[in-house]
Design a protein around this motif. Structure first.
Motif, short mmCIF file in Angstrom:
data_model
loop_
_atom_site.label_atom_id
_atom_site.label_comp_id
_atom_site.label_asym_id
_atom_site.label_seq_id
_atom_site.Cartn_x
_atom_site.Cartn_y
_atom_site.Cartn_z
N TYR A 1 35.22 39.65 50.65
CA TYR A 1 36.15 39.20 49.61
C TYR A 1 35.87 39.93 48.31
CZ TYR A 1 38.92 36.49 46.41
OH TYR A 1 39.85 36.13 45.47
N LEU A 2 36.90 40.57 47.78
CA LEU A 2 36.87 41.15 46.45
C LEU A 2 38.08 40.60 45.70
CD1 LEU A 2 36.20 44.92 47.32
CD2 LEU A 2 34.52 43.24 46.58
N SER A 3 37.83 39.97 44.55
CA SER A 3 38.97 39.53 43.75
C SER A 3 39.76 40.76 43.32
CB SER A 3 38.50 38.72 42.54
OG SER A 3 37.67 39.51 41.71
N PRO A 4 41.03 40.62 42.96
CA PRO A 4 41.85 41.80 42.64
C PRO A 4 41.23 42.71 41.60
CG PRO A 4 43.24 39.86 42.84
CD PRO A 4 41.82 39.37 42.94
N GLU A 5 40.63 42.11 40.56
CA GLU A 5 40.02 42.93 39.51
C GLU A 5 38.82 43.71 40.06
OE1 GLU A 5 41.62 39.06 37.89
OE2 GLU A 5 40.22 39.64 39.48
N VAL A 6 38.05 43.05 40.92
CA VAL A 6 36.88 43.69 41.51
C VAL A 6 37.30 44.80 42.47
CG1 VAL A 6 34.87 43.34 42.99
CG2 VAL A 6 35.44 41.64 41.26
N ALA A 7 38.33 44.54 43.26
CA ALA A 7 38.80 45.53 44.23
C ALA A 7 39.19 46.83 43.55
CB ALA A 7 39.97 44.97 45.03
N VAL B 1 32.76 38.43 42.71
CA VAL B 1 33.71 37.81 41.79
C VAL B 1 33.15 37.93 40.38
CG1 VAL B 1 34.81 35.63 41.10
CG2 VAL B 1 34.55 36.18 43.53
N PHE B 2 34.00 38.29 39.42
CA PHE B 2 33.56 38.32 38.03
C PHE B 2 33.43 36.90 37.52
CE2 PHE B 2 36.02 42.55 37.57
CZ PHE B 2 34.92 43.27 38.03
N LYS B 3 32.41 36.65 36.70
CA LYS B 3 32.18 35.30 36.19
C LYS B 3 33.38 34.78 35.40
CE LYS B 3 27.15 34.80 35.97
NZ LYS B 3 25.98 34.63 35.10
N GLU B 4 34.02 35.65 34.64
CA GLU B 4 35.10 35.17 33.78
C GLU B 4 36.34 34.75 34.57
OE1 GLU B 4 37.53 39.17 32.42
OE2 GLU B 4 36.02 38.34 31.07
N THR B 5 36.42 35.14 35.85
CA THR B 5 37.56 34.73 36.67
C THR B 5 37.13 33.80 37.80
OG1 THR B 5 37.38 36.67 38.12
CG2 THR B 5 38.80 36.87 36.19
N ALA B 6 35.92 33.24 37.70
CA ALA B 6 35.39 32.41 38.78
C ALA B 6 36.27 31.19 39.05
CB ALA B 6 33.96 31.96 38.45
N GLY B 7 36.80 30.59 37.99
CA GLY B 7 37.63 29.41 38.18
C GLY B 7 38.85 29.68 39.04
N THR B 8 39.34 30.91 39.01
CA THR B 8 40.53 31.28 39.77
C THR B 8 40.20 31.70 41.19
OG1 THR B 8 41.58 32.06 37.73
CG2 THR B 8 42.54 32.82 39.81
N HIS B 9 39.09 32.42 41.37
CA HIS B 9 38.85 33.08 42.66
C HIS B 9 37.68 32.52 43.48
CE1 HIS B 9 41.77 36.13 41.63
NE2 HIS B 9 41.13 36.41 40.51
N LEU B 10 36.81 31.71 42.88
CA LEU B 10 35.57 31.35 43.57
C LEU B 10 35.81 30.57 44.86
CD1 LEU B 10 32.53 31.60 43.50
CD2 LEU B 10 32.43 29.52 42.12
N ALA B 11 36.70 29.60 44.84
CA ALA B 11 36.94 28.79 46.05
C ALA B 11 37.42 29.65 47.21
CB ALA B 11 37.95 27.69 45.75
N THR B 12 38.37 30.54 46.92
CA THR B 12 38.88 31.44 47.96
C THR B 12 37.79 32.37 48.45
OG1 THR B 12 41.06 31.38 46.92
CG2 THR B 12 40.66 33.14 48.51
N ALA B 13 36.97 32.86 47.52
CA ALA B 13 35.89 33.77 47.89
C ALA B 13 34.89 33.10 48.82
CB ALA B 13 35.19 34.27 46.63
N ILE B 14 34.53 31.86 48.51
CA ILE B 14 33.56 31.14 49.35
C ILE B 14 34.09 30.96 50.76
CG2 ILE B 14 32.48 28.88 49.70
CD1 ILE B 14 32.08 28.76 46.66
N LEU C 1 27.38 35.90 48.12
CA LEU C 1 28.53 36.10 47.24
C LEU C 1 28.00 36.38 45.84
CD1 LEU C 1 31.57 35.97 46.52
CD2 LEU C 1 31.28 33.50 46.23
N VAL C 2 28.33 37.53 45.30
CA VAL C 2 27.90 37.88 43.95
C VAL C 2 28.88 37.28 42.94
CG1 VAL C 2 27.59 39.76 42.29
CG2 VAL C 2 26.71 39.99 44.63
N LEU C 3 28.32 36.59 41.95
CA LEU C 3 29.10 36.03 40.85
C LEU C 3 28.46 36.57 39.58
CD1 LEU C 3 31.34 34.11 39.92
CD2 LEU C 3 29.67 32.25 40.00
N SER C 4 29.06 37.60 38.99
CA SER C 4 28.37 38.37 37.96
C SER C 4 29.26 38.65 36.76
CB SER C 4 27.89 39.70 38.55
OG SER C 4 27.27 40.50 37.57
#
Length: 232
Positions: A141-147, A119-132, A96-99
């Motif tokens: 898994y791509l967070s909405p911003e990443v997608a 997942v973008f680092k600045e949105t990790a608090g919102t998306h990281l658990a779901t991504a994992i 999982l890339v966290l960048s």
């Protein structure tokens, strides 16, 4: 390296290696992961941390974790190179890339190189658990911003790949060799796929390296993926 392919189906702790060149960020991430709930109260155990490419490769090979959480900016190389090296070593866990990189080119290249999520680092608090949870279940898994970035880049590459190939003057055979190179095949395996000699493959690789302005296989793979010349 063969970790359990579906760790969420067991009750064993999920083993994780963190790869980031900032010790303070790794410490914060380690603490954050301790609070994330997984199905059936399954635990997440951070078993190792690495601050550069060499450390990361050694740790992952030794510890064989279920999950690698990876930053793309690393001393001694990039996270993209690490992804490629892990694929060469047949690592079958998930990455999982966290960048902090929010550019479409980075997202596209990381996913092409083998990342399962981004997942973008600045949105990790919102998306990281779901991504994992998603990547451990072997889902992309791509967070909405990443997608949004990813598909913008995909559309751009579809429109421009043919022109890039023309500009680089890659022959049809060189494109075939490049395709198999990106799949991680050896020279002898490429020769078998194409029904040519190993010497012929080496000659094509020399030409490809020159046209891409690179000096080795890993650099060629990274550049081919970044330019969208081949699909993984």
């Amino acid at each position: 390296m063969r970790p359990e392919p579906t760790p969420l189906l067991t009750h064993e702790p999920i083993t994780v290696v963190l790869v980031d060149d900032e010790p303070q960020f790794r410490a914060g991430l380690r603490s954050l992961l301790g609070f994330y709930p997984l199905p059936d109260n399954q635990a997440i155990r951070v078993v190792g941390e690495a601050g550069n490419l060499t450390q990361a490769l050694d740790l992952i090979e030794t510890l064989n974790p279920h999950l690698v959480v990876l930053d793309l900016e690393l001393p001694e190389g990039s996270g993209i190179e690490l992804l490629i090296r892990l694929r060469e070593k047949d690592y079958t866990g998930q990455v999982l890339v966290l960048s902090a990189h929010e550019e479409a080119q980075w997202v596209f290249t990381a996913m092409q190189a083998g990342a399962k999520g981004y997942v973008f680092k600045e949105t990790a608090g919102t998306h990281l658990a779901t991504a994992i949870q998603a990547v451990l279940a072997e889902q992309v898994y791509l967070s909405p911003e990443v997608a949004t970035c990813f598909f913008e880049r995909f559309q751009f590459l579809n429109q421009n790949t043919l022109q890039l190939v023309r500009d680089l003057d890659l022959t049809d055979r060189e494109q075939e060799v490049l395709h198999w190179l990106v799949q991680g095949e050896s020279n002898s395996a490429i020769a078998a796929h194409l029904y040519v000699t190993v010497a012929t493959v080496k000659a094509h690789l020399t030409s490809i390296f020159e046209k891409l302005a690179v000096s080795n296989r890993t650099q060629a793979i990274v550049k081919a993926l970044r330019l969208g010349l081949v699909q993984k």
